[in-house]
Design a protein around this motif. Sequence first.
Motif, short mmCIF file in Angstrom:
data_model
loop_
_atom_site.label_atom_id
_atom_site.label_comp_id
_atom_site.label_asym_id
_atom_site.label_seq_id
_atom_site.Cartn_x
_atom_site.Cartn_y
_atom_site.Cartn_z
N ARG A 6 73.47 -59.52 -12.31
CA ARG A 6 71.97 -59.89 -12.47
C ARG A 6 72.20 -61.35 -13.53
O ARG A 6 71.48 -61.94 -13.19
CB ARG A 6 71.37 -58.74 -12.95
CG ARG A 6 71.00 -57.86 -12.17
CD ARG A 6 70.23 -56.50 -12.64
NE ARG A 6 69.53 -56.69 -13.96
CZ ARG A 6 67.92 -57.12 -13.58
NH1 ARG A 6 67.67 -57.41 -12.24
NH2 ARG A 6 67.34 -57.18 -14.38
N LEU A 7 72.97 -60.99 -14.57
CA LEU A 7 73.07 -62.10 -15.36
C LEU A 7 73.39 -63.50 -14.74
O LEU A 7 72.68 -64.43 -15.10
CB LEU A 7 73.93 -61.86 -16.53
CG LEU A 7 73.88 -60.56 -17.73
CD1 LEU A 7 74.73 -60.51 -18.65
CD2 LEU A 7 72.39 -61.19 -18.23
N ILE A 59 62.75 -48.98 -5.85
CA ILE A 59 61.94 -49.42 -6.75
C ILE A 59 60.60 -49.04 -6.05
O ILE A 59 59.75 -48.72 -6.94
CB ILE A 59 61.92 -51.25 -6.60
CG1 ILE A 59 63.24 -51.64 -7.27
CG2 ILE A 59 60.65 -51.68 -7.00
CD1 ILE A 59 63.66 -52.93 -6.91
N LEU A 251 69.56 -63.89 -22.37
CA LEU A 251 70.48 -63.14 -21.54
C LEU A 251 70.92 -62.02 -22.34
O LEU A 251 71.14 -60.98 -21.86
CB LEU A 251 71.60 -63.99 -21.27
CG LEU A 251 71.54 -64.89 -20.12
CD1 LEU A 251 72.54 -65.99 -20.07
CD2 LEU A 251 71.16 -64.38 -18.60
N LEU A 257 69.06 -53.92 -23.24
CA LEU A 257 68.14 -52.92 -22.52
C LEU A 257 69.02 -51.85 -21.87
O LEU A 257 68.42 -50.94 -21.13
CB LEU A 257 67.23 -53.53 -21.79
CG LEU A 257 66.19 -54.31 -22.62
CD1 LEU A 257 65.14 -54.93 -21.97
CD2 LEU A 257 65.58 -53.61 -23.84
N GLU A 279 66.81 -45.02 -21.41
CA GLU A 279 67.61 -44.71 -20.50
C GLU A 279 67.86 -43.31 -20.64
O GLU A 279 68.11 -42.40 -19.61
CB GLU A 279 68.89 -45.61 -20.24
CG GLU A 279 68.41 -46.88 -19.72
CD GLU A 279 69.83 -47.86 -19.82
OE1 GLU A 279 70.06 -48.10 -21.14
OE2 GLU A 279 70.32 -48.12 -18.88
N ALA A 301 60.00 -44.06 -16.38
CA ALA A 301 60.99 -45.08 -16.00
C ALA A 301 60.03 -46.27 -15.42
O ALA A 301 60.35 -47.31 -15.77
CB ALA A 301 61.89 -44.69 -14.86
N PHE A 304 58.51 -48.12 -18.72
CA PHE A 304 59.63 -48.77 -18.96
C PHE A 304 60.12 -49.96 -18.36
O PHE A 304 60.43 -51.10 -18.60
CB PHE A 304 61.00 -48.04 -19.57
CG PHE A 304 61.67 -48.91 -20.59
CD1 PHE A 304 61.00 -49.09 -22.10
CD2 PHE A 304 63.01 -49.41 -20.45
CE1 PHE A 304 62.11 -49.57 -23.06
CE2 PHE A 304 63.59 -49.98 -21.45
CZ PHE A 304 63.11 -50.26 -22.63
N GLY A 305 60.21 -49.61 -16.95
CA GLY A 305 60.49 -50.76 -16.04
C GLY A 305 59.49 -51.97 -16.15
O GLY A 305 60.01 -53.02 -16.12
N VAL A 308 60.25 -54.00 -19.09
CA VAL A 308 61.45 -55.04 -18.98
C VAL A 308 61.19 -55.97 -17.87
O VAL A 308 61.51 -57.24 -18.17
CB VAL A 308 62.73 -53.92 -18.23
CG1 VAL A 308 63.71 -54.93 -18.17
CG2 VAL A 308 62.98 -52.76 -19.26
N CYS A 309 60.29 -55.73 -17.13
CA CYS A 309 59.79 -56.68 -16.09
C CYS A 309 59.22 -57.79 -16.87
O CYS A 309 59.46 -58.97 -16.49
CB CYS A 309 58.97 -56.12 -14.87
SG CYS A 309 59.02 -56.85 -13.42
N LEU A 316 62.15 -65.98 -17.67
CA LEU A 316 61.86 -66.98 -16.62
C LEU A 316 61.35 -68.33 -17.40
O LEU A 316 61.71 -69.34 -17.34
CB LEU A 316 61.04 -66.55 -15.46
CG LEU A 316 61.32 -67.56 -14.46
CD1 LEU A 316 62.62 -67.47 -13.65
CD2 LEU A 316 60.27 -66.73 -13.20
#
Lengths: 329, 292
Positions: A6-7, A59, A251, A257, A279, A301, A304-305, A308-309, A316
């Motif tokens: 992902r990074l 998802i 990054l 997280l 987590e 989840a 928290f998701g 994070v989003c 971005l």
Amino acid sequence: MVSLPRLKARREPGERPAPALTRRRPPARRRRFTSTQVWIWFFLTPTVVLYGLYTVYPIIASYWFSFVEWNGFEAEKTWVGLRNYQDVLADPQFWNSFTVTALFTVVAVPVKVIFSLLVALLLNSPKMPLRSLFRTAFFLPVVTTTAIVGVVMQFVFDPTDGPVNQLLLTLGLVDEGINFLGDSSTSLWTVVGVYVWKWFGVTLIYWLAALQTIPDDVYQAAALDGAGPWSMLRHITMPLLKPFTVIISLLTLESTLKVFDLVLTMTNGGPFYSTEVVEIYIYRWSFAATTPQLGFASAAAVIFGMFVCLLGLLQLAGIRAARKAGGLA
Amino acid sequence: MSTTVHKAPGRGWSVARVRNRLVWWVMAVIIGIGALLWVYPFVWMVSASLKDQLEVFGSGLSLLPKTPVWENYARAWTDAGFGQYLLNTVIVTVCTVVLVVVRCAMAGYVIARYRFTGRKTVMVVLIATLFVPTGYTIIPVVEISQRLGLLNSLSGMVIALSGAAHVASILLYMGYFRGVPKELEEAAVIDGAGFLSVFFRVMLPLAMPVTATVTLLTFLATWNAFFLPLVFTFSRPDLRTLSVGMLAFVGENSVDWSGMAAAAVISLLPVVILFVLLQRYFVEGMAGAVKS
């Protein structure tokens, strides 16, 4: 390590695939066209199926699961509407895990980013003796299995026989061993310390890559003009590194997280939930509880998701801004 | 300082030169202490794995065992099952790497070089999932695996591991294939090559540098994976990978320090050896994130 692909991908979204499209010339004959179409989808099938089942479906499904009561994978699901969300938001332990995650991030990110920059500045100089050996040493923990390292660290920080306490006792710095992982006032900071140690090399490599974008002749020109190392650092290196600072910090932020492996193996979230990151909270309610609360855990989840989003979107925007700044400089 | 000016560069022991050298060696010592700290836990681990069970506790800070006790490794290998765990990890890692490389190369190739209906949708979904945290989707992953009958099996673990993320690998292949001149393909087609042989005989061999990076990073991610293997082996201890086996081992034998250390050495040695041999590729693969 799970976060790596992902990074790495972060640099890609900005690139547009469009030019390739326009260059493609339409296939000459109709029959070939259809057989090519079949091949194309044949090539895409493994990705569409695997990715669909294990990335896209999960998802979407976590949203659906967050609206049901569901006590174990074998059990029936019952629709409960928003009740799981109410329960999660009313649970002090959820907010505790949220705070622990935030504290973890707020401390680990600056420490890692700043110290790795200092080391990178030194290791980047050709005058530094043994620089590649040092780079190898700092990078070594990065490639090792986090879960294994976490277990080994339990022993390294053992209150009586662990080498850390042995050293402190030998030096006479303490009278009796510190219970680093067993005391809720030191446990989180010990885990943060090990986390920084484990992933320091990645940030270091980022900085070294950034430093290598500065051409040598800039320094040579400055040296001819009589600039010393200090003024080179202030007037050349630092300004040129600025656009990278945002990218590297973001990054690093995102990777903090994902600390499940390290926390579960070092402390399992304890003592007294002092190291329970989100987590682990989710894991506890879905796999470690006597009656798993999968709907409730899914709601946690999702919440928290989304958080994070949001950070991802911020990332971005940050990278865009950094690119602009870099382009102007 | 002015006396140093007319000296030939590179010659001699002028005060400034000596001082300059000295400053860097002092820095090297400071960094060196840090580097020692970074390596120390591994040295301690190797040392503990060769001590007998009492010596680990009694010998304080001494790193050299009196006599190396190799039985620790035998105990970890057979009694604790790390031979089996190593085999499981190797199987899972090799299968996952092959699956990821093949599927990402294939997808990257067609997306980069062909226009087809649905291309845009595929792209949008891939890019969109880059921003959705996948670590928080473990519940549906377990649920779907169970429904497909893939839970509690190594093949299920491989499928789940190769299905997660890896968008970066697809994008890497896409970027590479987009840059390959289309004359190469055309020449192969004139020579009578079909779609499959163009890909497997011409394009995939060309993409070796990308394949090397993807292989290495996928290898590392899979070998070190923990969460998925953990939840996939709850009821099948014989299928544990090294990382899961380690946690189970200390859960059962919290006093066997030397056995723990030997097991850790067995688990970490393969990645460390690979890292030492291929260090440059690891570093370049990871630094890619910043060089945009």
